[in-house]
Write a protein that holds these residues in place. Structure first.
Motif, PDB file in Angstrom:
ATOM      1  N   GLY A   1      -5.937  48.589 -12.311  1.00  0.00           N
ATOM      2  CA  GLY A   1      -6.418  49.773 -13.037  1.00  0.00           C
ATOM      3  C   GLY A   1      -5.763  49.864 -14.407  1.00  0.00           C
ATOM      4  N   ASN A   2      -4.446  49.691 -14.427  1.00  0.00           N
ATOM      5  CA  ASN A   2      -3.715  49.704 -15.692  1.00  0.00           C
ATOM      6  C   ASN A   2      -4.230  48.627 -16.645  1.00  0.00           C
ATOM      7  OD1 ASN A   2      -1.633  50.709 -13.513  1.00  0.00           O
ATOM      8  ND2 ASN A   2      -0.880  51.455 -15.477  1.00  0.00           N
ATOM      9  N   ARG A   3      -4.500  47.455 -16.098  1.00  0.00           N
ATOM     10  CA  ARG A   3      -4.949  46.352 -16.956  1.00  0.00           C
ATOM     11  C   ARG A   3      -6.308  46.658 -17.587  1.00  0.00           C
ATOM     12  NH1 ARG A   3      -5.007  41.106 -13.569  1.00  0.00           N
ATOM     13  NH2 ARG A   3      -4.220  42.268 -11.785  1.00  0.00           N
TER      14      ARG A   3
ATOM     15  N   VAL B   1      -7.938  57.929  -2.619  1.00  0.00           N
ATOM     16  CA  VAL B   1      -6.637  58.447  -2.198  1.00  0.00           C
ATOM     17  C   VAL B   1      -5.548  57.460  -2.602  1.00  0.00           C
ATOM     18  CG1 VAL B   1      -5.290  59.367  -0.281  1.00  0.00           C
ATOM     19  CG2 VAL B   1      -7.792  59.459  -0.205  1.00  0.00           C
ATOM     20  N   ARG B   2      -4.701  57.895  -3.506  1.00  0.00           N
ATOM     21  CA  ARG B   2      -3.588  57.049  -3.970  1.00  0.00           C
ATOM     22  C   ARG B   2      -2.337  57.879  -3.785  1.00  0.00           C
ATOM     23  NH1 ARG B   2      -0.865  52.833  -4.886  1.00  0.00           N
ATOM     24  NH2 ARG B   2      -0.440  52.065  -6.992  1.00  0.00           N
ATOM     25  N   VAL B   3      -1.441  57.411  -2.920  1.00  0.00           N
ATOM     26  CA  VAL B   3      -0.235  58.175  -2.620  1.00  0.00           C
ATOM     27  C   VAL B   3       0.954  57.438  -3.211  1.00  0.00           C
ATOM     28  CG1 VAL B   3       1.173  59.132  -0.766  1.00  0.00           C
ATOM     29  CG2 VAL B   3      -1.309  59.058  -0.533  1.00  0.00           C
TER      30      VAL B   3
ATOM     31  N   SER C   1      -3.424  58.255 -11.067  1.00  0.00           N
ATOM     32  CA  SER C   1      -3.893  56.925 -10.700  1.00  0.00           C
ATOM     33  C   SER C   1      -4.896  56.353 -11.693  1.00  0.00           C
ATOM     34  CB  SER C   1      -4.518  56.953  -9.313  1.00  0.00           C
ATOM     35  OG  SER C   1      -5.060  55.681  -9.028  1.00  0.00           O
ATOM     36  N   THR C   2      -4.539  55.207 -12.260  1.00  0.00           N
ATOM     37  CA  THR C   2      -5.450  54.547 -13.194  1.00  0.00           C
ATOM     38  C   THR C   2      -6.660  53.969 -12.454  1.00  0.00           C
ATOM     39  OG1 THR C   2      -4.236  52.456 -12.999  1.00  0.00           O
ATOM     40  CG2 THR C   2      -3.567  53.948 -14.767  1.00  0.00           C
ATOM     41  N   PHE C   3      -6.476  53.666 -11.175  1.00  0.00           N
ATOM     42  CA  PHE C   3      -7.563  53.203 -10.306  1.00  0.00           C
ATOM     43  C   PHE C   3      -8.707  54.241 -10.329  1.00  0.00           C
ATOM     44  CE2 PHE C   3      -9.553  52.237  -6.241  1.00  0.00           C
ATOM     45  CZ  PHE C   3      -9.216  50.928  -5.944  1.00  0.00           C
TER      46      PHE C   3
HETATM   47  P1  GDP Z   1      -2.572  52.898 -10.024  1.00  0.00           P
HETATM   48  O1  GDP Z   1      -1.250  52.342  -9.600  1.00  0.00           O
HETATM   49  O2  GDP Z   1      -3.162  53.837  -9.024  1.00  0.00           O
HETATM   50  O3  GDP Z   1      -2.511  53.491 -11.395  1.00  0.00           O
HETATM   51  O4  GDP Z   1      -3.656  51.715 -10.085  1.00  0.00           O
HETATM   52  P2  GDP Z   1      -3.524  50.181 -10.346  1.00  0.00           P
HETATM   53  O5  GDP Z   1      -4.890  49.618 -10.072  1.00  0.00           O
HETATM   54  O6  GDP Z   1      -2.968  49.870 -11.689  1.00  0.00           O
HETATM   55  O7  GDP Z   1      -2.503  49.614  -9.288  1.00  0.00           O
HETATM   56  C1  GDP Z   1      -2.678  49.876  -7.948  1.00  0.00           C
HETATM   57  C2  GDP Z   1      -3.011  48.600  -7.197  1.00  0.00           C
HETATM   58  O8  GDP Z   1      -2.807  48.847  -5.796  1.00  0.00           O
HETATM   59  C3  GDP Z   1      -4.474  48.219  -7.340  1.00  0.00           C
HETATM   60  O9  GDP Z   1      -4.712  47.345  -8.397  1.00  0.00           O
HETATM   61  C4  GDP Z   1      -4.733  47.575  -6.002  1.00  0.00           C
HETATM   62  O10 GDP Z   1      -4.228  46.273  -6.028  1.00  0.00           O
HETATM   63  C5  GDP Z   1      -3.892  48.405  -5.058  1.00  0.00           C
HETATM   64  N1  GDP Z   1      -4.621  49.594  -4.577  1.00  0.00           N
HETATM   65  C6  GDP Z   1      -4.293  50.896  -4.738  1.00  0.00           C
HETATM   66  N2  GDP Z   1      -5.198  51.691  -4.134  1.00  0.00           N
HETATM   67  C7  GDP Z   1      -6.122  50.871  -3.586  1.00  0.00           C
HETATM   68  C8  GDP Z   1      -7.335  51.090  -2.859  1.00  0.00           C
HETATM   69  O11 GDP Z   1      -7.747  52.213  -2.578  1.00  0.00           O
HETATM   70  N3  GDP Z   1      -8.037  49.987  -2.483  1.00  0.00           N
HETATM   71  C9  GDP Z   1      -7.606  48.729  -2.790  1.00  0.00           C
HETATM   72  N4  GDP Z   1      -8.356  47.698  -2.403  1.00  0.00           N
HETATM   73  N5  GDP Z   1      -6.478  48.483  -3.475  1.00  0.00           N
HETATM   74  C10 GDP Z   1      -5.744  49.540  -3.877  1.00  0.00           C
END
Ligand code: GDP
Length: 483
Positions: free
Chosen positions: A106-108, A288-290, A407-409
């Motif tokens: 997400g960050n990338r 959901v991002r915890v 969450s950037t996701f």
């Molecule tokens: P952020 O940390 O929420 O800002 O998002 P990022 O995408 O930068 O980093 C989180 C990473 O954790 C993602 O790139 C995924 O590899 C993993 N991740 C987090 N949440 C999920 C999810 O709901 N599904 C999946 N498949 N991976 C997740």
């Protein structure tokens, strides 16, 4: 619903296929199915790219093709890189900005979109360090010329080591007063990672931009969506207003322009969509991002999700008092599909059992689906990131979206989808916050680490209070977002 059986032979006259002119024509459709098919899976965007943005993108594509890897100007620029300084008459026709692959997916995506916008504003050519998997995840966005930094680029093996102490780091040079405005350097490293210092943040000052402008090679490492602060640079804001008259559409348009999942990832997206989402009358996404330590699921997060979806009427309540089933119509109820994405499976299992065990008070039928449950973040694993990208995409195809604070996701999903999500506030001390969520002001991502500096007065200032369209984020009080 739409008939997807002919999805690979879509009518090339489909007016939204090129996303209102955002996408260039002439790509081989089969090598990257998502590019021209994504419009079939989403409602047409109510936000149209401005004619000025379209012409800027077309001229960027011409520039990219003229200066890209392997061209004469590129070779000339590589020669400059071998020298410490460049003499003004050897100043080549093409300048570059290299995006270094860094941080979670997400960050990338957000940082790459920011660097691309910076390239547009400064007439530079964007080159992408592929890192572990950028080339596996994304198609080429520009016609006829790769955006990937060639594998033999001499500095690639130094990328990991680049930091605030690197001799060519702009902030480091300022701090040590070794910036010499007489000589133009051949390259600079810009450290825009969340831990950056006051000197690194001078990047966001006009005067510093005037210096940086002359340097043919910029290497940028960042994990942030720094677009909001670009709007505060006097030399950029006119141009930004012209490019994006609807200010909150920056990532929406640039994200849809740049990020096309490769066929393997697109397969994950479309198979899941067709199997679980396409027949629903309404689609709700819950991301959901915890960030708490320890393995989920957590009761307070579950409570928060219920409180938010109930209060905002996104999901119906269940009737737990019914002892015997009332006779009811068997067909004809509205079918809502809930797409849950999370590293943990607990939240969707909980919702799923609830809607199985009890009827809804509205009669609606609720299907709950979660594509993957990876357990924990595994940034270096290939299919892991493919799934993460597919899930961001699937979330962007929903009608209403609930995301998690910070969450950037979630930001990527909302931006691609053109959705203003309901953001679940970040829980403190393992307690569900009240209110549980807030409706986003705009669909733009939040810049988590903005500078708070007045470049003219040379003093601290609240950069969230300078102009009405750059303000503090809903989910992070010190963050900045465009509204
Ligand atoms: P952020 O940390 O929420 O800002 O998002 P990022 O995408 O930068 O980093 C989180 C990473 O954790 C993602 O790139 C995924 O590899 C993993 N991740 C987090 N949440 C999920 C999810 O709901 N599904 C999946 N498949 N991976 C997740």
């Amino acid at each position: 619903g739409r008939n997807f059986s002919n999805v690979t032979t879509i009518d090339s006259n489909d007016s939204d296929k090129l996303l209102g002119g955002l996408l260039a024509t002439g790509f081989d459709e089969h090598s990257c199915l998502s590019r021209y098919q994504s419009s079939l899976y989403r409602k047409p965007s109510p936000y149209k790219p401005s004619p000025y943005l379209l012409s800027k993108l077309r001229s960027y594509e011409t520039l990219h093709k003229r200066c890209g890897p392997g061209t004469e100007p590129y070779k000339k620029a590589l020669n400059q890189l071998d020298q410490e300084h460049i003499d003004d008459d050897s100043n080549g026709e093409c300048k570059y900005v290299v995006w270094v692959s860094f941080s979670g997916l997400g960050n990338r995506i957000l940082s790459l979109a920011s660097v691309f916008l910076y390239a547009l504003l400064t007439d530079r050519v964007l080159l992408v360090d592929r890192g572990k998997d950028m080339d596996d995840l994304f198609c080429e966005p520009f016609p006829e010329m790769s955006w990937l930094l060639p594998l033999d680029f001499t500095m690639t093996d130094q990328f990991d080591k680049l930091n605030q102490e690197s001799p060519r780091c702009y902030g480091y040079m300022l701090k040590n007063q070794v910036v010499n405005t007489e000589n133009t350097l051949s390259h600079l490293y810009l450290h825009l990672v969340h831990d950056y210092g006051d000197e690194d943040k001078m990047f966001f000052c006009q005067e510093d931009q005037d210096f940086i402008k002359k340097v043919p090679w910029l290497i940028v490492k960042t994990d942030n969506y720094f677009v909001p602060s670009l709007w505060l640079i006097p030399g950029f804001d006119d141009e930004l207003n012209k490019l994006f008259p609807e200010k909150e559409t920056v990532f929406h348009h640039l994200g849809r322009y740049l990020f096309h999942p490769r066929n393997q990832v697109w397969g994950l997206v479309t198979r899941y969509y067709e199997a679980y989402l396409s027949n629903a009358d309404e689609k709700i996404g819950i991301q959901v991002r915890v960030f708490d330590v320890g393995a989920g699921p957590f009761q307070h997060v579950m409570d928060q999700i219920s409180a938010c979806t109930r209060k905002e009427k996104l999901l119906p309540e269940v009737d737990t008092t019914l002892v015997e089933e009332r006779s009811h119509k068997v067909r004809g109820f509205k079918h809502k599909a809930v797409l849950v994405t999370s590293l943990s499976s607990g939240y969707s299992e909980n919702l799923k059992s609830m809607y199985w065990e009890y009827p809804t008070s509205t009669g609606e039928i609720i299907g709950v689906h979660q594509p993957s449950q990876e357990g924990y973040q595994q940034t270096e694993k290939k299919m892991h990131n493919g799934k993460a990208l597919a899930e961001m995409y699937l979330l962007s195809m929903t009608d209403s979206l609930v995301t998690s604070a910070w969450s950037t996701f979630g930001y990527v999903a909302q931006g691609l989808g053109g959705l203003k999500p309901w953001i679940l506030y970040k829980p403190e001390n393992r307690t569900a916050p009240d209110p549980a969520c807030v409706r986003a002001m705009s669909m733009e991502p939040c810049f988590h680490a903005p500078p708070f500096y007045d470049c003219k007065a040379k003093t601290g200032i609240d950069t969230g209070k300078l102009v009405p369209h750059v303000t503090h984020c809903e989910d992070m009080s010190w963050g900045l977002k465009v509204v």
